[in-house]
Design a protein around this motif. Sequence first.
Motif, PDB file in Angstrom:
ATOM      1  N   ALA A 106     -12.714  -3.156 -34.006  1.00 27.23           N
ATOM      2  CA  ALA A 106     -13.331  -4.364 -33.468  1.00 27.23           C
ATOM      3  C   ALA A 106     -12.228  -5.257 -32.919  1.00 27.23           C
ATOM      4  O   ALA A 106     -11.118  -5.296 -33.452  1.00 27.23           O
ATOM      5  N   ALA A 107     -12.560  -5.980 -31.848  1.00 29.20           N
ATOM      6  CA  ALA A 107     -11.648  -6.966 -31.274  1.00 29.20           C
ATOM      7  C   ALA A 107     -12.227  -8.342 -31.572  1.00 29.20           C
ATOM      8  O   ALA A 107     -13.387  -8.620 -31.240  1.00 29.20           O
ATOM      9  N   VAL A 108     -11.418  -9.185 -32.201  1.00 26.57           N
ATOM     10  CA  VAL A 108     -11.874 -10.511 -32.629  1.00 26.57           C
ATOM     11  C   VAL A 108     -11.128 -11.571 -31.825  1.00 26.57           C
ATOM     12  O   VAL A 108      -9.889 -11.606 -31.835  1.00 26.57           O
ATOM     13  N   PHE A 109     -11.878 -12.426 -31.160  1.00 27.08           N
ATOM     14  CA  PHE A 109     -11.311 -13.485 -30.336  1.00 27.08           C
ATOM     15  C   PHE A 109     -11.483 -14.806 -31.089  1.00 27.08           C
ATOM     16  O   PHE A 109     -12.596 -15.324 -31.202  1.00 27.08           O
ATOM     17  N   LEU A 110     -10.374 -15.309 -31.635  1.00 24.21           N
ATOM     18  CA  LEU A 110     -10.387 -16.559 -32.393  1.00 24.21           C
ATOM     19  C   LEU A 110     -10.045 -17.701 -31.437  1.00 24.21           C
ATOM     20  O   LEU A 110      -8.884 -17.936 -31.132  1.00 24.21           O
ATOM     21  N   SER A 111     -11.088 -18.373 -30.918  1.00 26.07           N
ATOM     22  CA  SER A 111     -10.890 -19.380 -29.872  1.00 26.07           C
ATOM     23  C   SER A 111      -9.855 -18.875 -28.876  1.00 26.07           C
ATOM     24  O   SER A 111      -8.857 -19.536 -28.583  1.00 26.07           O
ATOM     25  N   ALA A 112     -10.092 -17.688 -28.368  1.00 23.68           N
ATOM     26  CA  ALA A 112      -9.105 -16.982 -27.550  1.00 23.68           C
ATOM     27  C   ALA A 112      -9.660 -16.725 -26.162  1.00 23.68           C
ATOM     28  O   ALA A 112     -10.877 -16.587 -25.968  1.00 23.68           O
ATOM     29  N   PHE A 113      -8.766 -16.638 -25.187  1.00 23.41           N
ATOM     30  CA  PHE A 113      -9.174 -16.271 -23.837  1.00 23.41           C
ATOM     31  C   PHE A 113      -9.690 -14.832 -23.839  1.00 23.41           C
ATOM     32  O   PHE A 113      -8.991 -13.917 -24.289  1.00 23.41           O
ATOM     33  N   MET A 114     -10.922 -14.640 -23.355  1.00 20.73           N
ATOM     34  CA  MET A 114     -11.566 -13.330 -23.414  1.00 20.73           C
ATOM     35  C   MET A 114     -11.900 -12.872 -21.993  1.00 20.73           C
ATOM     36  O   MET A 114     -12.869 -13.338 -21.396  1.00 20.73           O
ATOM     37  N   PRO A 115     -11.118 -11.954 -21.432  1.00 20.38           N
ATOM     38  CA  PRO A 115     -11.415 -11.436 -20.095  1.00 20.38           C
ATOM     39  C   PRO A 115     -12.734 -10.656 -20.080  1.00 20.38           C
ATOM     40  O   PRO A 115     -13.213 -10.183 -21.125  1.00 20.38           O
ATOM     41  N   ASP A 116     -13.303 -10.518 -18.879  1.00 13.49           N
ATOM     42  CA  ASP A 116     -14.463  -9.636 -18.714  1.00 13.49           C
ATOM     43  C   ASP A 116     -14.001  -8.364 -17.999  1.00 13.49           C
ATOM     44  O   ASP A 116     -12.795  -8.146 -17.845  1.00 13.49           O
ATOM     45  N   HIS A 117     -14.949  -7.517 -17.590  1.00 12.72           N
ATOM     46  CA  HIS A 117     -14.538  -6.295 -16.876  1.00 12.72           C
ATOM     47  C   HIS A 117     -14.893  -6.370 -15.385  1.00 12.72           C
ATOM     48  O   HIS A 117     -14.950  -5.346 -14.704  1.00 12.72           O
ATOM     49  N   ARG A 118     -15.097  -7.604 -14.900  1.00 16.96           N
ATOM     50  CA  ARG A 118     -15.422  -7.782 -13.484  1.00 16.96           C
ATOM     51  C   ARG A 118     -14.308  -8.485 -12.711  1.00 16.96           C
ATOM     52  O   ARG A 118     -14.224  -8.356 -11.489  1.00 16.96           O
ATOM     53  N   SER A 119     -13.486  -9.246 -13.397  1.00 21.09           N
ATOM     54  CA  SER A 119     -12.480 -10.085 -12.738  1.00 21.09           C
ATOM     55  C   SER A 119     -11.093  -9.741 -13.258  1.00 21.09           C
ATOM     56  O   SER A 119     -10.945  -9.106 -14.309  1.00 21.09           O
ATOM     57  N   SER A 120     -10.082 -10.200 -12.548  1.00 24.44           N
ATOM     58  CA  SER A 120      -8.716 -10.001 -13.035  1.00 24.44           C
ATOM     59  C   SER A 120      -8.555 -10.737 -14.368  1.00 24.44           C
ATOM     60  O   SER A 120      -9.261 -11.717 -14.638  1.00 24.44           O
ATOM     61  N   PRO A 121      -7.609 -10.283 -15.208  1.00 29.26           N
ATOM     62  CA  PRO A 121      -7.427 -10.955 -16.499  1.00 29.26           C
ATOM     63  C   PRO A 121      -7.033 -12.420 -16.375  1.00 29.26           C
ATOM     64  O   PRO A 121      -7.189 -13.187 -17.329  1.00 29.26           O
ATOM     65  N   ALA A 122      -6.533 -12.823 -15.198  1.00 30.52           N
ATOM     66  CA  ALA A 122      -6.154 -14.229 -15.007  1.00 30.52           C
ATOM     67  C   ALA A 122      -7.365 -15.142 -14.858  1.00 30.52           C
ATOM     68  O   ALA A 122      -7.239 -16.366 -15.012  1.00 30.52           O
ATOM     69  N   TYR A 123      -8.530 -14.577 -14.589  1.00 26.50           N
ATOM     70  CA  TYR A 123      -9.702 -15.394 -14.268  1.00 26.50           C
ATOM     71  C   TYR A 123     -10.031 -16.389 -15.377  1.00 26.50           C
ATOM     72  O   TYR A 123     -10.234 -17.578 -15.115  1.00 26.50           O
ATOM     73  N   VAL A 124     -10.070 -15.931 -16.624  1.00 26.41           N
ATOM     74  CA  VAL A 124     -10.447 -16.852 -17.709  1.00 26.41           C
ATOM     75  C   VAL A 124      -9.360 -17.892 -17.945  1.00 26.41           C
ATOM     76  O   VAL A 124      -9.661 -19.021 -18.329  1.00 26.41           O
ATOM     77  N   LEU A 125      -8.103 -17.522 -17.707  1.00 23.75           N
ATOM     78  CA  LEU A 125      -7.024 -18.503 -17.864  1.00 23.75           C
ATOM     79  C   LEU A 125      -7.145 -19.604 -16.815  1.00 23.75           C
ATOM     80  O   LEU A 125      -6.994 -20.796 -17.118  1.00 23.75           O
ATOM     81  N   GLU A 126      -7.435 -19.228 -15.585  1.00 21.84           N
ATOM     82  CA  GLU A 126      -7.560 -20.218 -14.524  1.00 21.84           C
ATOM     83  C   GLU A 126      -8.850 -21.022 -14.661  1.00 21.84           C
ATOM     84  O   GLU A 126      -8.873 -22.225 -14.400  1.00 21.84           O
ATOM     85  N   LYS A 127      -9.908 -20.376 -15.089  1.00 19.80           N
ATOM     86  CA  LYS A 127     -11.189 -21.069 -15.286  1.00 19.80           C
ATOM     87  C   LYS A 127     -11.080 -22.108 -16.404  1.00 19.80           C
ATOM     88  O   LYS A 127     -11.683 -23.176 -16.340  1.00 19.80           O
ATOM     89  N   GLY A 128     -10.271 -21.798 -17.405  1.00 22.48           N
ATOM     90  CA  GLY A 128     -10.130 -22.700 -18.548  1.00 22.48           C
ATOM     91  C   GLY A 128      -8.967 -23.650 -18.421  1.00 22.48           C
ATOM     92  O   GLY A 128      -8.581 -24.297 -19.406  1.00 22.48           O
ATOM     93  N   GLY A 129      -8.415 -23.791 -17.233  1.00 22.16           N
ATOM     94  CA  GLY A 129      -7.206 -24.578 -17.057  1.00 22.16           C
ATOM     95  C   GLY A 129      -7.431 -26.070 -16.894  1.00 22.16           C
ATOM     96  O   GLY A 129      -6.659 -26.745 -16.211  1.00 22.16           O
ATOM     97  N   THR A 130      -8.485 -26.591 -17.514  1.00 20.23           N
ATOM     98  CA  THR A 130      -8.788 -28.015 -17.379  1.00 20.23           C
ATOM     99  C   THR A 130      -8.143 -28.855 -18.485  1.00 20.23           C
ATOM    100  O   THR A 130      -8.358 -30.060 -18.550  1.00 20.23           O
ATOM    101  N   LEU A 131      -7.368 -28.247 -19.357  1.00 20.97           N
ATOM    102  CA  LEU A 131      -6.694 -28.983 -20.421  1.00 20.97           C
ATOM    103  C   LEU A 131      -5.778 -30.058 -19.840  1.00 20.97           C
ATOM    104  O   LEU A 131      -5.083 -29.829 -18.855  1.00 20.97           O
ATOM    105  N   ASP A 132      -5.800 -31.231 -20.465  1.00 14.53           N
ATOM    106  CA  ASP A 132      -4.814 -32.255 -20.147  1.00 14.53           C
ATOM    107  C   ASP A 132      -3.507 -31.839 -20.821  1.00 14.53           C
ATOM    108  O   ASP A 132      -3.355 -31.962 -22.027  1.00 14.53           O
ATOM    109  N   TRP A 133      -2.574 -31.326 -20.029  1.00 14.01           N
ATOM    110  CA  TRP A 133      -1.353 -30.732 -20.577  1.00 14.01           C
ATOM    111  C   TRP A 133      -0.359 -31.782 -21.066  1.00 14.01           C
ATOM    112  O   TRP A 133       0.659 -31.456 -21.659  1.00 14.01           O
ATOM    113  N   MET A 134      -0.600 -33.047 -20.773  1.00 12.65           N
ATOM    114  CA  MET A 134       0.207 -34.157 -21.275  1.00 12.65           C
ATOM    115  C   MET A 134       1.701 -33.936 -21.011  1.00 12.65           C
ATOM    116  O   MET A 134       2.109 -33.834 -19.870  1.00 12.65           O
TER     117      MET A 134
END
Length: 263
Positions: A106-134
């Motif tokens: 089993a693969a367990v994602f603990l509040s982790a970026f989880m890619p799908d099988h339709r997009s490049s692995p960068a997709y979820v990183l870029e989609k979730g890039g709304t963090l205020d990086w301070m």
Amino acid sequence: MEAPADQTSSKHIVLVHGACVGGWAWFKVATRLRDAGHRVSTPDLAASGVDPRPLREVPTFFDYTKPLLDLLESLPPGEKVVLVGHSLGGVNIALACELFPEKVAAAVFLSAFMPDHRSSPAYVLEKGGTLDWMDTEFKPQDPEGKLPTAMQFGPLVTRAKFLQLCSPEDLMLGRSLMRVGSMFVEDLRLQPPYTEARYGSVRRVFIVLKDDNAIVEGFQRWMVQNYPVDEVKEIDGADHMALFSTPAEVAHCLADIAVKYAA
């Protein structure tokens, strides 16, 4: 609430850290799982933890992930592990599932970026890039831009976004041991999607951390909606570094998952 100590159901659980930390970040969770009779591995990814390489010697995400891939490759035939990724570690375990699906129960994602099988692995990183990086610093490593952008978390973002519910001692430990890391977005953008036949064949569980200020709950649930999993668990009162703030709850979740999904 501690992990159930059932020696007869011992499983091999591999805990994969996020960016800028190392296997050491799992020390509270790993101790509880080992006390419950499980075998636990906490590899340092390349240029992380006590791995001696500087980031400039780790040009690709594959290179960064290789210590985990080597661990899986070294497993005896027929042995399967429960693979747990935290934060950026979700992309590491997704790559590991793509390359070694037969070795992952089993693969367990603990509040982790989880890619799908339709997009490049960068997709979820870029989609979730709304963090205020301070006060996070992003710097190119070379004039040509061939190496991944270096990233170093500052004290303000660490306190406000990652460890806001942790003790002062844990905050001090985290700040002291963090290293320069990278999200490897430039390299991951060039990679093809992980496949449904391999990565998609592994059973997946997502653990939602409800008080995460970094990968916020809404985005965690978006990832589950984007790529449905076999099971969703939740932990209340857990910030992004739930490995520090709620280690007993994390260990209990992982022990339950291991017993349920690992034969």
